[in-house]
Scaffold this motif. Sequence first.
Motif, PDB file in Angstrom:
ATOM      1  N   GLU A 552     -78.024  63.224 -12.812  1.00  0.00           N
ATOM      2  CA  GLU A 552     -78.474  62.905 -11.537  1.00  0.00           C
ATOM      3  C   GLU A 552     -80.013  63.753 -11.367  1.00  0.00           C
ATOM      4  O   GLU A 552     -79.738  64.870 -11.731  1.00  0.00           O
ATOM      5  CB  GLU A 552     -77.342  63.319 -10.688  1.00  0.00           C
ATOM      6  CG  GLU A 552     -76.149  62.394 -10.611  1.00  0.00           C
ATOM      7  CD  GLU A 552     -76.439  61.032  -9.965  1.00  0.00           C
ATOM      8  OE1 GLU A 552     -77.410  60.937  -9.058  1.00  0.00           O
ATOM      9  OE2 GLU A 552     -75.676  60.188 -10.296  1.00  0.00           O
ATOM     10  N   ASN A 554     -84.325  63.263 -10.019  1.00  0.00           N
ATOM     11  CA  ASN A 554     -85.312  62.587 -10.304  1.00  0.00           C
ATOM     12  C   ASN A 554     -86.265  63.007 -11.329  1.00  0.00           C
ATOM     13  O   ASN A 554     -86.900  64.221 -11.153  1.00  0.00           O
ATOM     14  CB  ASN A 554     -86.200  62.714  -8.887  1.00  0.00           C
ATOM     15  CG  ASN A 554     -85.533  62.454  -7.494  1.00  0.00           C
ATOM     16  OD1 ASN A 554     -85.008  61.066  -7.619  1.00  0.00           O
ATOM     17  ND2 ASN A 554     -85.448  63.117  -6.541  1.00  0.00           N
ATOM     18  N   TYR A 564     -88.371  58.199 -13.416  1.00  0.00           N
ATOM     19  CA  TYR A 564     -86.939  57.592 -13.793  1.00  0.00           C
ATOM     20  C   TYR A 564     -85.884  58.319 -12.707  1.00  0.00           C
ATOM     21  O   TYR A 564     -85.864  59.556 -12.759  1.00  0.00           O
ATOM     22  CB  TYR A 564     -86.500  58.066 -15.026  1.00  0.00           C
ATOM     23  CG  TYR A 564     -87.338  57.239 -16.219  1.00  0.00           C
ATOM     24  CD1 TYR A 564     -86.580  56.472 -16.878  1.00  0.00           C
ATOM     25  CD2 TYR A 564     -88.466  57.470 -16.553  1.00  0.00           C
ATOM     26  CE1 TYR A 564     -87.223  55.640 -17.905  1.00  0.00           C
ATOM     27  CE2 TYR A 564     -89.122  56.886 -17.427  1.00  0.00           C
ATOM     28  CZ  TYR A 564     -88.587  55.809 -18.498  1.00  0.00           C
ATOM     29  OH  TYR A 564     -89.346  55.548 -19.352  1.00  0.00           O
ATOM     30  N   ASP A 565     -85.242  57.320 -12.259  1.00  0.00           N
ATOM     31  CA  ASP A 565     -83.813  57.998 -11.295  1.00  0.00           C
ATOM     32  C   ASP A 565     -83.043  58.395 -12.442  1.00  0.00           C
ATOM     33  O   ASP A 565     -82.561  57.511 -13.400  1.00  0.00           O
ATOM     34  CB  ASP A 565     -83.467  57.024 -10.374  1.00  0.00           C
ATOM     35  CG  ASP A 565     -84.406  56.552  -9.121  1.00  0.00           C
ATOM     36  OD1 ASP A 565     -85.243  57.810  -8.945  1.00  0.00           O
ATOM     37  OD2 ASP A 565     -84.238  55.604  -8.477  1.00  0.00           O
ATOM     38  N   LYS A 584     -87.938  67.178 -14.483  1.00  0.00           N
ATOM     39  CA  LYS A 584     -87.603  66.797 -13.021  1.00  0.00           C
ATOM     40  C   LYS A 584     -88.735  66.979 -12.238  1.00  0.00           C
ATOM     41  O   LYS A 584     -89.730  67.695 -12.372  1.00  0.00           O
ATOM     42  CB  LYS A 584     -86.400  67.583 -12.720  1.00  0.00           C
ATOM     43  CG  LYS A 584     -85.210  67.159 -12.983  1.00  0.00           C
ATOM     44  CD  LYS A 584     -83.850  67.818 -12.269  1.00  0.00           C
ATOM     45  CE  LYS A 584     -82.596  67.212 -12.613  1.00  0.00           C
ATOM     46  NZ  LYS A 584     -81.524  67.821 -11.922  1.00  0.00           N
ATOM     47  N   GLU A 729     -87.574  50.429 -10.244  1.00  0.00           N
ATOM     48  CA  GLU A 729     -86.799  50.826  -9.267  1.00  0.00           C
ATOM     49  C   GLU A 729     -86.812  52.240  -8.692  1.00  0.00           C
ATOM     50  O   GLU A 729     -86.531  52.686  -7.706  1.00  0.00           O
ATOM     51  CB  GLU A 729     -85.255  50.692  -9.693  1.00  0.00           C
ATOM     52  CG  GLU A 729     -85.027  49.181  -9.891  1.00  0.00           C
ATOM     53  CD  GLU A 729     -85.207  48.316  -8.782  1.00  0.00           C
ATOM     54  OE1 GLU A 729     -84.428  48.484  -7.496  1.00  0.00           O
ATOM     55  OE2 GLU A 729     -86.436  47.409  -8.547  1.00  0.00           O
ATOM     56  N   SER A 730     -87.360  53.136  -9.523  1.00  0.00           N
ATOM     57  CA  SER A 730     -87.496  54.494  -9.336  1.00  0.00           C
ATOM     58  C   SER A 730     -88.391  54.869  -8.295  1.00  0.00           C
ATOM     59  O   SER A 730     -88.773  55.777  -7.750  1.00  0.00           O
ATOM     60  CB  SER A 730     -87.678  55.368 -10.694  1.00  0.00           C
ATOM     61  OG  SER A 730     -86.704  55.238 -11.431  1.00  0.00           O
TER      62      SER A 730
END
Length: 732
Positions: A552, A554, A564-565, A584, A729-730
């Motif tokens: 989990e 970012n 990337y999520d 991150k 999507e991120s």
Amino acid sequence: MNKVVTGDTYRFTVITDSLIRLEEDPAGKFEDRPSQTVVNRDFDEPKVKVISDNNGHKLEIITDSFHLYYDGGKFTPESLYIDAAKAHALYQNRWYFGTNNDERHQNLKGTTRTLDHADGQVPLEDGIMSKDGYSYLDDSKSFIYIKDTDSYVPRANKVTDGYFFCYGRDYQATLSDFYKLTGPTPMIPRFALGNWWSRFYPYTQDEYKKLMQRFDNKKIPISVSIIDTDWHRHDIPQKYGSSWTGYSWNKALFPDHEKLLKWLHDDGKKVSLNVHPASGIRAFEDDYKAVAKTMGLNTTAEEPASFDLENPKFKKAYFKDVHHKMEDEGVDFWWIDWQQGVARTADKMDPLWLLNHYHYNDNNKRNNGNGIILSRYAGPGSHRYPLGFSGDTVISWRSLDFQPYFTSTAANIGYTWWSHDIGGHMRGNFDAELATRWVQFGIFSPINRLHSSNNLFAGKEPWNYREDFEKSQEKFLRLRSELLPYIDTANYQTHINGVPINKPVYYNYPNDKNAYAHKNEYYFGSEMLVSPITSPHDEATQTAFSDTWLPEGNWVDYFSHLPYDGGSVVKTYRDSDQMPVFVKKGSLIITNRDYMSNGKLPVNISVEIFSGADGKFQMIEHVGEKIAKTTFYWDDHKQVLTFNTDDPDKIIPQGRKVDQVIYEYNKEDVFAEMRARLQRAYMSLDLKQKLFNAFNSENYNYAHFMNLLNTLEDKNIRGSLSEVAYIRESYI
């Protein structure tokens, strides 16, 4: 202060709330001196409750973490067992003395003595980490260390001496207390964190110099030059036996070795020689007369100085008359290549342990706390004598695929500084892609030491390969030197806080199955999550992939800067110029712009800022035992970087310049990435256009696009393009 409970034949020492020592000696004589493995047994103040003669138990010892039951008599599974309060076992939390408590194979393993001749996986010894939450370290056969004489003696009689760890899945706490018990990992000299050149090959003095000059001319930084076994004479009379051991320079190859060593030093390199010490010092050696005088040998009969580091006279001659002499000529440290196994009898120490102990401490003393060796692993406690040489592996994808897991897993027994033969040592085939992926893994390894056998075609020089692979290798070798500020910080954290430089992901996510399933994934330092590519490319995408679990959060690809999520497993496809490394948002990566400085503290550094969150990073730099700390702060809202420095010994170069690079995330980049992947994919032009139009459409919908990808026959094209859709999507 620890809590000790003693009886006629037993002694229990509660060291922490989660660590207890179990001793049994029929003679009632218990050991307080250090052993090979254990050096400190009193470093905490546990809260302990002791109950005697209760409900049929002779003794109960209780802390917040365990409940020990002892019913008296000889230690057996029936008389001694422990309930672990923090256990994660599915059926029970009880550990029984003297039995296999790992029937379900929950131990996360440790390491092994060598990877010699390995072509892929090899069995690993147990470590102190277990998914069950408890483990046992047996120290019963360990020798006892005598500080006054700097020597080891066997135990007087057969005893039980072991340590029960029950920290649950707090693996970092387990490791930190293991280091308190067994001693910390020393700081590694900064020069050792750069690129090493090593090859089993009969270079001449001129050839070796020209090779190093070619690296220099190509701006490929090499900080350590190893000269393998051909540095010494091999043309010895048959009567002396094997020429594998030698201490006299081969004048045919190195007519003026001192001149070469000086040139290498002037060129900014440290030098190591490979030695195989098993045959001792014999009469043909240049230093034999000095050795014979120290030991009182019969020179007329050419009496050899047989290898025996338990003999004080030999040990004195071995260092004073041989190694120190060559160190004075310019040898900085030794690659100790012991290949003869363990001791032959139980009352003799493992020669490898003695070599590691005496060589490291000698080198550390002569270099003012900046010591180092390269040698093989000799069991728990070996972390006090870095570095580790893993052995002569086969050149194969199987070998590469095993090494990321092998390297990070060794942290489970405290062994964090493995040095592999990057690129593999022997046999195998010429494979530029394999060599390049191995270099990439080496850059994100504790030590990056290029190595190969004496096969004429096995050299690991980047220019031996096709231009695209050559350029990729050069780029990554420069990156290793650029990352020295980051790597040296991880070096410090290993020494001070016991945090491995290559850390298994499950240390951070102990209750997530993905952290265990993705065995080749690891943290490199505090900020980088690495998922090396260890298999060849596919023909359809012309790229290769690794399965990457992103926890989990970012995340950002370190090389492409695409976001990337987290919270998913992604097939991460990369061409030969990149590999999957993630940080991150908010991460600050400090790099050395003076990448040809070969270990010197840089004048020019750069802060790579991965925007999107506030960030903080404390950079540690060291020269010997002198430490400087610079703490960087990134305010993402204000887009401002600030820093402060603590440099009591003034080791930071005057005039240091700090620049910054801010990475932001432009959605146009994901369209460029999709186009690039489609461009090189082997598929029909019309289908490429259709896919790109769908991805670029104003009416784009992720689910609809994934349905379209699922109509593709080739699984790798589906996987590669699905990754780009996931990246898109991120941005939402």
